[in-house]
Structure formats: C-alpha cells, structure tokens
Design a protein around this motif. Structure first.
Motif, PDB file in Angstrom:
ATOM      1  N   ILE A  15      82.405  73.508  50.930  1.00  0.00           N
ATOM      2  CA  ILE A  15      81.723  74.812  50.783  1.00  0.00           C
ATOM      3  C   ILE A  15      81.791  75.865  51.803  1.00  0.00           C
ATOM      4  N   THR A  16      81.723  75.220  53.061  1.00  0.00           N
ATOM      5  CA  THR A  16      81.856  76.095  54.327  1.00  0.00           C
ATOM      6  C   THR A  16      83.042  76.333  54.491  1.00  0.00           C
ATOM      7  N   CYS A  17      84.143  75.824  54.306  1.00  0.00           N
ATOM      8  CA  CYS A  17      85.465  76.184  54.448  1.00  0.00           C
ATOM      9  C   CYS A  17      85.703  77.520  53.331  1.00  0.00           C
ATOM     10  N   ASP A  45      97.269  75.333  51.676  1.00  0.00           N
ATOM     11  CA  ASP A  45      97.185  76.326  52.788  1.00  0.00           C
ATOM     12  C   ASP A  45      96.193  77.357  53.054  1.00  0.00           C
ATOM     13  N   ASP A  46      95.420  77.642  51.958  1.00  0.00           N
ATOM     14  CA  ASP A  46      94.236  78.402  52.143  1.00  0.00           C
ATOM     15  C   ASP A  46      93.091  77.372  53.068  1.00  0.00           C
ATOM     16  N   PHE A  47      93.022  76.203  52.583  1.00  0.00           N
ATOM     17  CA  PHE A  47      91.889  75.618  53.428  1.00  0.00           C
ATOM     18  C   PHE A  47      92.479  75.048  54.873  1.00  0.00           C
ATOM     19  N   MET A  48      93.694  75.146  55.225  1.00  0.00           N
ATOM     20  CA  MET A  48      94.518  74.615  56.399  1.00  0.00           C
ATOM     21  C   MET A  48      94.283  76.042  57.313  1.00  0.00           C
ATOM     22  N   SER A  49      94.019  77.105  56.786  1.00  0.00           N
ATOM     23  CA  SER A  49      93.951  78.471  57.476  1.00  0.00           C
ATOM     24  C   SER A  49      92.497  78.458  58.072  1.00  0.00           C
TER      25      SER A  49
END
Length: 119
Positions: A15-17, A45-49
C-alpha cells in the motif's frame, strides 16, 4: 505471531509503495482507495521505481520476490490469494460475543413481526 506480523508488514508495504508511486505522478490515493482496488494496477517496474529504504543495496532481490507476489507472477502465491479472496466473500465477518447493532435491529424486527402475526 511473527509470521502474522511479517505478512501484515508486506501488505502495508504494498500500500505504501502504491501511494508513493502515484504521489510522484501527482495523484493521491488514500489507503481505503488502494485496498478497494481503485488505484490503477502497477507493474514490476513501477514497484521497483519506489523501492523502500529497507530494501536498498543487498535486499533488492528479496523486494523483487515480494513484488512478484503482488503482481501475480508467483503461481503458488496467486492460487492461495485467489482461494482466500473467494473464502472471504462479501457477507461480513463472523462475530464473537455481542451482536452488532445491525444484527440486533434485524432480530428485533423479526421478533415484532412474529408477535404481530401471533396476536
């Protein structure tokens, strides 16, 4: 207890990410909106950003595995997740102890209807 706490921390980190990612895009989503699925789906990729500080350096691989669970790339996790979603349903949860006010009111209405029919 540790296992339960760890699962809750993973859930909260997701949720924080999501919140941080969309905040960087200029859009704000609250926790209830994210939980209800109102925020658009994110890719790996979105999460890893938006890698959290605890996953910097030597823990990025562990965070990547967690992200794979979130986006549905882990078939074992996805199967358990789908099963649990189906089991939860949408009828509310079982209560122990006192009845909720809604259930109490429903019961009173049924009792009054039965009494009216009896007399």
């Amino acid at each position: 207890m540790c296992r339960k706490l760890t699962r809750q921390q993973w859930y909260n980190q997701r949720i924080t990410c999501i919140g941080h990612f969309y905040a960087e895009q200029g859009v704000r989503y609250t926790k209830p909106e994210i939980v209800q699925g109102l925020a658009p789906a994110m890719t790996i990729d979105d999460f890893m950003s938006v890698v959290p500080h605890w996953a910097d350096n030597n823990k990025r691989a562990a965070f990547m595995e967690l992200v794979k669970n979130w986006v549905g790339e882990n078939p074992d996790f996805k199967a358990v997740s789908d099963r649990n979603k189906a089991n939860r349903g949408n009828q509310g949860t079982h209560t122990a102890g006192s009845s909720s006010t809604d259930r109490y009111r429903e019961r009173l209405v049924h009792i009054k209807m039965e009494q009216a029919a009896f007399f």
